[in-house]
Design an enzyme around this catalytic site. Structure first.
Site, PDB file in Angstrom:
ATOM      1  CE  LYS A 116      -4.283  -1.880   1.869  1.00 44.48           C
ATOM      2  NZ  LYS A 116      -3.965  -3.245   1.520  1.00 44.48           N
ATOM      3  CD  GLU A 288      -7.369  -2.360  -1.354  1.00 44.99           C
ATOM      4  OE1 GLU A 288      -6.356  -2.843  -0.806  1.00 44.99           O
ATOM      5  OE2 GLU A 288      -8.513  -2.818  -1.185  1.00 44.99           O
ATOM      6  NE  ARG A 292      -8.717  -9.389  -5.749  1.00 40.71           N
ATOM      7  CZ  ARG A 292      -9.892  -8.850  -5.481  1.00 40.71           C
ATOM      8  NH1 ARG A 292     -10.863  -8.904  -6.377  1.00 40.71           N
ATOM      9  NH2 ARG A 292     -10.116  -8.239  -4.331  1.00 40.71           N
ATOM     10  NE  ARG A 338     -19.735  -8.880  -3.696  1.00 36.86           N
ATOM     11  CZ  ARG A 338     -18.455  -8.815  -3.344  1.00 36.86           C
ATOM     12  NH1 ARG A 338     -17.990  -9.633  -2.414  1.00 36.86           N
ATOM     13  NH2 ARG A 338     -17.638  -7.950  -3.911  1.00 36.86           N
TER      14      ARG A 338
END
Length: 447
Positions: A116, A288, A292, A338
Site C-alpha cells: 500500500k 488501493e 485482478r 451478492r
C-alpha cells in the site's frame, strides 16, 4: 497457436472463466479439492485434476500442486480469478519461472501495487489524490510517533501495508490509544500477512466507496470502463454493487479517471484491475489497487458490453484486442446483489445441502452462479453462492428489476442473505442513493 488454460479457482468465477475460454476456442483444465468434486464447472471443463483435501492451504493455495497439475496437463497458462492466489506475486513469479503464462499483471506489478505504501507513492505521482497520512517507516520513539499522528490529525487509521479485505486496519480516536492500537495492528498483520509494517492516514469518517475499472495491454496502453459504487457494505465486505457511481462531482471524476489511466500506462499494467477510492465532499481519496478481476465486474460489463474476462485472456495470450477509449460507450445502470450462504440476521455461515431452488430470468437480468438443486455448500470456503445482476435505463428501474428477480429467486435447505437484499432495496435511503459505507452497520441494521 492452440491454448490450454488451467483455472486455479472454484465456484462461479471458475465457471465464468470456462465460458470465456469456450468462446475463444481455448481448452480448459479445472483443478478442484476433494470437497468440490461435485462443482458444476467441472462438467464443462476439458480436463479436471484433484489437487488436495478440502482445506484451502492444501488445495487452492497449494502452489506446487497447482503447478504440477498444469505441467501434467500441458497447460500454457494459469487463470487465477479472484481470492486465493490471484494477488500473490510469489505465485505469479513461480508461474512465470515454470513456463506458464500468469493471466494477469506481472509479478513485479502485483508486488508494487500490493504494497500500500508503494502503491500510494505511484498513485500520487500519476496525479491521483491520496488520503493525507504518513507512509514512511514508523519511528521507534513513541513521542515522535505521537507527533506524526497529531500532525495528521485525529481520528487516524492505522493500516497494515500488506492488509486487505477489511483486515489489518484500526481507527484511533485519541492519542492515548495510539501506541496500544499500533502494537495490536502490527501483531495482527504479522500473524495474518507475515508482514508487520504499518502506516498512518487520516480517517475519512463517512465516505462512499467508489472504484474505477481499468484495462491495460501491458505495453503502455490503458483505458477505463467507468466507475462502480460499492458503498453498501458490512465490515468492509461489499453486499450490493452498482455501476456507474452517481451524484459524483464531474470535475473531480474526470480528473480521477485520467489519472487512473495515466497510472496504468506508466506502470505498463497488463490485464484488468480496479483502483479503489473513498469519496467524500466532492473529493476522491485513493485506497488501493486490486490487480485482478473483481467479484462485481458484471455490473461494468452490463453497462459497457465489454467482456472483462475475455479481455484478460486475450491480453495475456496475445490474442487480438483493441483498447480504444472512444469505443467504450455507457448504457443505463446496473446493480449486483451478492447472495451468500449465511443467516440474514446474524451473518453466520450456513453450509449444507440445497434441497430446492429457482433462478431468476427475464429481460435485463443476469445470473452468475455455480450452485444447483442437490448441491452441498461446503463450510471451507467463501460463502458466495450467486450474483444476481440487473441492467436498465435508470437506477430506479434497475432496482425495480432487481426486486422482481429476487421475488422469483429462492433457495431451500440452507439460509441465505436473500431477505436482507430485499429489505435494502426497499429502503428509502438506498433508493435515494444517500447511503455511505457506514450506513448498513450503523443505521440500517439497527432499524
Amino acid at each position: 497457436m492452440s491454448y490450454k488454460v488451467l483455472i486455479a479457482n472454484r465456484g462461479e468465477i471458475a465457471l465464468r472463466a470456462i465460458r470465456a475460454c469456450k468462446e475463444l476456442g481455448i481448452k480448459t483444465v479445472s483443478v478442484y479439492s476433494e470437497a468440490d468434486k461435485d462443482l458444476k464447472h467441472l462438467r464443462f471443463s476439458d480436463e479436471t485434476v484433484c489437487i488436495g483435501p478440502a482445506s484451502p492451504t492444501q488445495s487452492y493455495l497449494n502452489i506446487p500442486a497447482i503447478l504440477s497439475a498444469a505441467e501434467l496437463t500441458s497447460a500454457n497458462a494459469i487463470y487465477p480469478g479472484y481470492g486465493f492466489l490471484a494477488e500473490d506475486h510469489n505465485f505469479a513469479e513461480m508461474c512465470e519461472k515454470s513456463g506458464f503464462k500468469f493471466i494477469g499483471p506481472t509479478s513485479e506489478t502485483i508486488q508494487k501495487m500490493g504494497d500500500k505504501i508503494t502503491a500510494k507513492t505511484l498513485a500520487e505521482k500519476s496525479g491521483i489524490q491520496i488520503v493525507p497520512g504518513y507512509k514512511d517507516e514508523i519511528p521507534s520513539d513513541n513521542d515522535e510517533f505521537k507527533k506524526i499522528a497529531r500532525d495528521i490529525g485525529y481520528p487516524i487509521m492505522i493500516k497494515a501495508t500488506a492488509g486487505g479485505g477489511g483486515r489489518g486496519m484500526r481507527v484511533v480516536e485519541r492519542e492515548e490509544d495510539l501506541i496500544g492500537h499500533a502494537e495490536i495492528t502490527m501483531q495482527e498483520a504479522k500473524n495474518g500477512f507475515g508482514n508487520e509494517t504499518i502506516y498512518l492516514e487520516k480517517f475519512i469518517g463517512n465516505p462512499r466507496h467508489i472504484e474505477v475499472q481499468i484495462v491495460g495491454d501491458g505495453k503502455g496502453k490503458a483505458i477505463h470502463l467507468g466507475t462502480r459504487d460499492c458503498s453498501m457494505q458490512r465490515r468492509h465486505q461489499k453486499i450490493i454493487e452498482e455501476a456507474p457511481a452517481l451524484n459524483i462531482n464531474q470535475e473531480a471524476l474526470n480528473k480521477t479517471l485520467i489519472a487512473c489511466v495515466n497510472l496504468c500506462e506508466e506502470i505498463n499494467y497488463e490485464g484488468v484491475g480496479t483502483i479503489e477510492f473513498l469519496y467524500e465532499d466532492n473529493q476522491f481519496y485513493f485506497i488501493e489497487m486490486n490487480t485482478r478481476i473483481q467479484v462485481e465486474h458484471p455490473v461494468t460489463e452490463m453497462i459497457t458490453g465489454f467482456d472483462l474476462v475475455k479481455a484478460q485472456l486475450r491480453i495475456a495470450l496475445e490474442m487480438p484486442i483493441k483498447l480504444n477509449q472512444d469505443d467504450i460507450n455507457f448504457h443505463g445502470h446496473s446493480l449486483e446483489c451478492r447472495i451468500n450462504a449465511e443467516d440474514p440476521d446474524n451473518f453466520q455461515p450456513s453450509p449444507g445441502t440445497i434441497t430446492k431452488m429457482h433462478t431468476p430470468g427475464g429481460f435485463g437480468i443476469r445470473y452468475d452462479s455455480h450452485i444447483y438443486g442437490g448441491y452441498r455448500v461446503p463450510p471451507n470456503y467463501d460463502s458466495l453462492l450467486a450474483k444476481i445482476i440487473t441492467q436498465a435505463n435508470s437506477r430506479s428501474s434497475a432496482i425495480k428489476r432487481m426486486l422482481s428477480a429476487l421475488d422469483e429467486f429462492f433457495i431451500e435447505g440452507i439460509k441465505t442473505n436473500h431477505p436482507l437484499h430485499q429489505r435494502i432495496l426497499h429502503d428509502d435511503t438506498f433508493k435515494e442513493n444517500k447511503h455511505t459505507i457506514n450506513y448498513l452497520e450503523n443505521e440500517f441494521l439497527k432499524k
